[in-house]
Design a protein around this motif. Structure first.
Motif, mmCIF file in Angstrom:
data_model
loop_
_atom_site.group_PDB
_atom_site.id
_atom_site.type_symbol
_atom_site.label_atom_id
_atom_site.label_comp_id
_atom_site.label_asym_id
_atom_site.label_seq_id
_atom_site.Cartn_x
_atom_site.Cartn_y
_atom_site.Cartn_z
ATOM 1 N N ASP A 149 57.354 24.803 -53.120
ATOM 2 C CA ASP A 149 56.426 25.862 -53.512
ATOM 3 C C ASP A 149 56.427 26.945 -52.440
ATOM 4 N N VAL A 150 56.155 28.197 -52.846
ATOM 5 C CA VAL A 150 56.015 29.298 -51.891
ATOM 6 C C VAL A 150 54.734 30.042 -52.215
ATOM 7 N N ARG A 151 53.903 30.266 -51.198
ATOM 8 C CA ARG A 151 52.703 31.092 -51.347
ATOM 9 C C ARG A 151 52.844 32.236 -50.357
ATOM 10 N N GLN A 152 52.721 33.458 -50.857
ATOM 11 C CA GLN A 152 52.852 34.612 -49.978
ATOM 12 C C GLN A 152 51.475 35.107 -49.563
ATOM 13 N N GLY A 153 51.347 35.511 -48.300
ATOM 14 C CA GLY A 153 50.064 36.032 -47.826
ATOM 15 C C GLY A 153 50.272 37.231 -46.928
ATOM 16 N N LYS A 154 49.235 37.528 -46.136
ATOM 17 C CA LYS A 154 49.312 38.681 -45.223
ATOM 18 C C LYS A 154 48.971 38.222 -43.813
ATOM 19 N N PHE A 155 49.584 38.895 -42.855
ATOM 20 C CA PHE A 155 49.282 38.647 -41.444
ATOM 21 C C PHE A 155 48.828 39.970 -40.840
ATOM 22 N N ILE A 156 47.640 39.975 -40.230
ATOM 23 C CA ILE A 156 47.094 41.207 -39.657
ATOM 24 C C ILE A 156 46.761 40.945 -38.194
ATOM 25 N N GLU A 163 35.162 38.328 -38.286
ATOM 26 C CA GLU A 163 34.683 37.644 -39.498
ATOM 27 C C GLU A 163 34.079 38.672 -40.467
ATOM 28 N N GLU A 164 33.246 39.555 -39.919
ATOM 29 C CA GLU A 164 32.636 40.622 -40.727
ATOM 30 C C GLU A 164 33.707 41.535 -41.330
ATOM 31 N N MET A 165 34.715 41.868 -40.501
ATOM 32 C CA MET A 165 35.810 42.740 -40.969
ATOM 33 C C MET A 165 36.535 42.086 -42.149
ATOM 34 N N LEU A 197 36.448 44.033 -45.641
ATOM 35 C CA LEU A 197 37.642 44.804 -45.995
ATOM 36 C C LEU A 197 38.934 43.999 -46.031
ATOM 37 N N LEU A 198 39.170 43.201 -44.976
ATOM 38 C CA LEU A 198 40.531 42.674 -44.800
ATOM 39 C C LEU A 198 40.924 41.630 -45.845
ATOM 40 N N SER A 199 39.941 40.954 -46.447
ATOM 41 C CA SER A 199 40.278 40.017 -47.520
ATOM 42 C C SER A 199 39.438 40.329 -48.745
ATOM 43 N N ASN A 200 39.909 39.886 -49.884
ATOM 44 C CA ASN A 200 39.121 39.985 -51.111
ATOM 45 C C ASN A 200 38.651 38.571 -51.464
ATOM 46 N N PRO A 201 37.357 38.293 -51.266
ATOM 47 C CA PRO A 201 36.863 36.919 -51.423
ATOM 48 C C PRO A 201 37.050 36.354 -52.835
ATOM 49 N N VAL A 202 37.310 37.219 -53.806
ATOM 50 C CA VAL A 202 37.524 36.729 -55.175
ATOM 51 C C VAL A 202 38.825 35.921 -55.256
ATOM 52 N N ILE A 203 39.838 36.356 -54.512
ATOM 53 C CA ILE A 203 41.154 35.731 -54.656
ATOM 54 C C ILE A 203 41.728 35.186 -53.347
ATOM 55 N N TYR A 249 47.446 50.623 -50.088
ATOM 56 C CA TYR A 249 47.499 49.879 -48.821
ATOM 57 C C TYR A 249 46.493 48.734 -48.832
ATOM 58 N N LEU A 250 46.847 47.653 -48.216
ATOM 59 C CA LEU A 250 46.065 46.412 -48.122
ATOM 60 C C LEU A 250 45.964 45.734 -49.477
ATOM 61 N N ARG A 251 45.213 46.312 -50.407
ATOM 62 C CA ARG A 251 45.169 45.847 -51.809
ATOM 63 C C ARG A 251 44.902 47.089 -52.647
ATOM 64 N N ALA A 252 45.367 47.079 -53.905
ATOM 65 C CA ALA A 252 45.128 48.240 -54.765
ATOM 66 C C ALA A 252 43.622 48.502 -54.857
ATOM 67 N N GLY A 253 43.206 49.704 -54.507
ATOM 68 C CA GLY A 253 41.798 50.087 -54.632
ATOM 69 C C GLY A 253 40.931 49.741 -53.431
ATOM 70 N N ALA A 254 41.472 48.983 -52.477
ATOM 71 C CA ALA A 254 40.652 48.481 -51.366
ATOM 72 C C ALA A 254 40.109 49.602 -50.486
ATOM 73 N N MET A 255 40.969 50.560 -50.150
ATOM 74 C CA MET A 255 40.543 51.649 -49.259
ATOM 75 C C MET A 255 39.574 52.587 -49.984
ATOM 76 N N ALA A 256 39.932 52.935 -51.219
ATOM 77 C CA ALA A 256 39.098 53.865 -51.993
ATOM 78 C C ALA A 256 37.690 53.303 -52.162
ATOM 79 N N ALA A 257 37.602 51.972 -52.354
ATOM 80 C CA ALA A 257 36.301 51.345 -52.602
ATOM 81 C C ALA A 257 35.363 51.500 -51.407
#
Lengths: 79, 230
Positions: A35-42, A59-61, A65-71, B56-64
């Motif tokens: 399996d392969v799962r792609q992610g991001k490194f910041i 953590e706040e960042m 902004l840096l992650s979308n908690p939905v996914i 950038y980052l995710r579609a719509g992320a910056m604009a939001a």
């Protein structure tokens, strides 16, 4: 200090890009990749010198902004 | 009807939206730049399609997180009408005004084609000029339109009739083949619980004149006018 952040897709969220990478690896003759799962490194350069405060701040960042908690999940490494 | 269209760096459907709103309402909408922190008092705000901030980052992320969208959220929280088309839908999910997220199309390909949609709920401010279960053709053009939400959220959307448009075949069936981009439950557009915020991936503003190949988008805008007059 430096913060390294890994943003990964939550379990149960389909990752079509990961699947495509897996297929490409197989096509190149690499077998044994189940399996392969792609992610991001910041990577962040922080002015903060207190690692506890730094982590709380990052953590706040991640939440705002840096992650979308939905996914996505994230993990933070401070050095 | 007074309206406003937001513009972000790399929005590219703002002009289409301005043309559609001008034609249908008879009044040119205000154009709001992403750095504006105040928005004039309008009946409707539209977040247009495009690739705001280069996705950038995710579609719509910056604009939001832009100053103008902060004001847009206040407009929505006051009950003001708000639509997000394509990238605008992505922005709305990133703000949390709409649940779920829009991910890379299951095919991984950019999809540019007319989408056949079913109007699942016509008792809304955005669809009252359509018939229930009406099939409409609306152009789609996106790379990240694959709607995702967990089972709990999907259940709530279905139970509260918040799924407004679904990708269907010509018999109106929400099949896997008709599911353009891999969206959960074939979802093409949803509304918030309060009924004043709608997001959808296909572009009704691109089907308002015969020369565009169809006019099924007209009733979308007429519905909004109806809702303001009722």
């Amino acid at each position: 200090m430096k913060a390294r952040i890994y943003v990964t897709l939550k379990n149960g969220v389909l990752d079509p890009q990961g699947k495509a990478i897996q297929h490409a690896l197989v096509a190149l003759g690499f077998d044994g990749v189940d399996d392969v799962r792609q992610g991001k490194f910041i990577e962040l350069e922080l002015r903060e010198t207190d690692s506890v405060k730094a982590k709380a701040n990052v953590e706040e960042m991640c939440k705002k902004l840096l992650s979308n908690p939905v996914i996505e999940n994230y993990s933070i490494h401070i050095e | 009807m007074k309206s406003a269209v937001l513009m972000f760096p790399a929005s590219n459907c703002d002009r289409d939206m301005v043309v559609a709103l001008t034609k249908i309402t008879g009044t040119k909408p205000e154009i709001i730049w992403h750095n504006d922190s105040t928005i004039p008092d309008v009946d409707l705000i539209a977040l247009p399609g495009g690739f705001s901030f280069g996705d950038y980052l995710r579609a719509g992320a910056m604009a939001a997180r832009s100053p103008a969208v902060k004001a847009v959220i206040e407009h929505a929280n006051r009950g003001g009408k708000l639509i997000g088309i394509c990238n605008g839908f992505q922005v709305l999910t990133e703000t949390g005004l709409l649940p779920g997220a829009l991910m890379r199309n299951a095919s991984l390909k950019f999809i540019c084609k007319d989408a056949l949609l079913k109007v699942e709920n016509n008792q809304t401010s955005f669809t009252n000029a359509y018939a229930k279960d009406q099939l409409i053709t609306v152009p789609a053009a996106h790379h990240d339109g694959n709607y995702f939400a967990d089972e709990k959220v999907l259940g709530q959307l279905e139970d509260n009739d918040q799924v407004i448009f679904r990708y269907v075949d010509d018999q109106g069936r929400a099949t896997d083949t008709a599911n353009l981009n891999g969206s959960r439950h074939n979802i093409a557009g949803i509304m918030n619980r309060q009924g004043n915020v709608l997001g959808m991936m296909p572009h009704p503003e691109r089907h308002i004149e015969d020369v565009q190949g169809g006019t099924d988008g007209l009733a979308f805008f007429e519905s909004i006018i109806n809702s303001l007059n009722s």
